[in-house]
Scaffold this active site. Structure first.
Site, mmCIF file in Angstrom:
data_model
loop_
_atom_site.group_PDB
_atom_site.id
_atom_site.type_symbol
_atom_site.label_atom_id
_atom_site.label_comp_id
_atom_site.label_asym_id
_atom_site.label_seq_id
_atom_site.Cartn_x
_atom_site.Cartn_y
_atom_site.Cartn_z
ATOM 1 N N HIS A 149 0.827 -1.200 0.000
ATOM 2 C CA HIS A 149 0.000 0.000 0.000
ATOM 3 C C HIS A 149 0.864 1.255 0.000
ATOM 4 C CE1 HIS A 149 -3.251 -2.772 1.058
ATOM 5 N NE2 HIS A 149 -4.088 -1.811 0.752
ATOM 6 N N LYS A 153 -0.833 4.888 4.488
ATOM 7 C CA LYS A 153 -1.764 3.961 5.136
ATOM 8 C C LYS A 153 -1.320 3.721 6.574
ATOM 9 C CE LYS A 153 -4.118 -0.489 4.603
ATOM 10 N NZ LYS A 153 -5.428 0.136 4.878
#
Length: 257
Positions: A149, A153
């Site tokens: 990600h 995040k």
């Protein structure tokens, strides 16, 4: 017409959600919530007068049918609890809730008959990956998960990776991860009932996951890639009408597909 309030509307996912709601003829944006915002300033920038802006939970007064939440893990549980208690059906896209928090929301939804949907991922490809991985695990129980990600995040592992591990665990039976002596602590990743999960956080990524299966003389890799946050909106569009009529908390988009 389903009336919608978007929580976390100033974030990347929140902005995409607002755009999706405004484009859908069956939805009406009636509220937007983001803690600490300057509502007067935002109204002055041309925000639709029909959309009520809120800077705290205490201020919220709305006739919304559905509450779409793309906030942060620390706020999502209280937001969802507030929504259910006020008769608003939540669509929760924020990951990071504990199992205990999810259980509390399930009980509250059952008590109030105000259900909704909690999904670790609204991307269709990610939901299909989880379904395929669960099927593969029946035949190839040796498995590890890598999720990648963007570097903003906050939670790790991702909700999608953890949900994938739980779905695999339902069908593969008891399997410990191979024994390893780690020269560098944590190098083998996190462990969910013998399933190793590895989290990557780097700029340039959006949301990606691969599930690696290994068996005697063969391997299988299932991978999905989300390159644009707009890809999640097809799943949110599916979730909103389902949540609006739900009488229990549905966990996982696959349960309405």
């Amino acid at each position: 017409m389903i009336k919608v309030l978007v929580a976390g509307f100033m974030g990347s996912m929140g902005q995409k959600t607002v755009q999706m709601v405004n484009k859908n003829d069956d939805f009406e944006l009636v509220g937007a919530y983001n803690p600490g915002i300057d509502t007067v300033h935002l109204k002055g920038m041309g925000m639709d007068d029909n959309v009520k802006l809120f800077a705290s939970l205490d201020e919220i007064d709305t006739d919304a049918d559905v509450w779409i939440d793309f906030t942060v893990p620390a706020a999502a549980f209280d937001n969802a609890k507030f929504a259910i208690e006020h008769g608003i059906h939540p669509v929760i896209g924020t990951s990071g809730m504990s199992d205990e928090q999810v259980d509390q929301l399930k009980k509250l939804a059952q008590q109030t008959n105000v259900g909704g949907i909690l999904a670790p991922n609204f991307g269709i490809s990610a939901v299909l990956l989880m379904k395929f991985a669960k099927e593969a695990a029946k035949y190839m129980p040796g498995v590890e998960i890598i999720e990648m990600h963007h570097d903003d995040k906050l939670d790790a592992p991702s909700g999608t990776a953890l949900a994938t591990a739980k779905m695999i665990d339902e069908v593969r039976g008891k399997h410990d991860a191979p024994a390893t002596e780690e020269a560098l602590k944590g190098v083998r990743g996190g462990d969910y009932d013998g399933i190793k999960i590895h989290s990557v956080r780097l700029p340039g990524y959006v949301a990606h996951e691969q599930v690696l299966f290994g068996s005697k003389g063969e391997t299988l890799t299932i991978r999905q890639d989300s390159f644009d946050r707009a890809s999640f909106m097809s799943g949110v569009e599916l979730a909103v009408p389902a949540a609006a009529k739900a009488t229990k908390l549905i966990v996982g988009l696959e349960n309405i597909m």
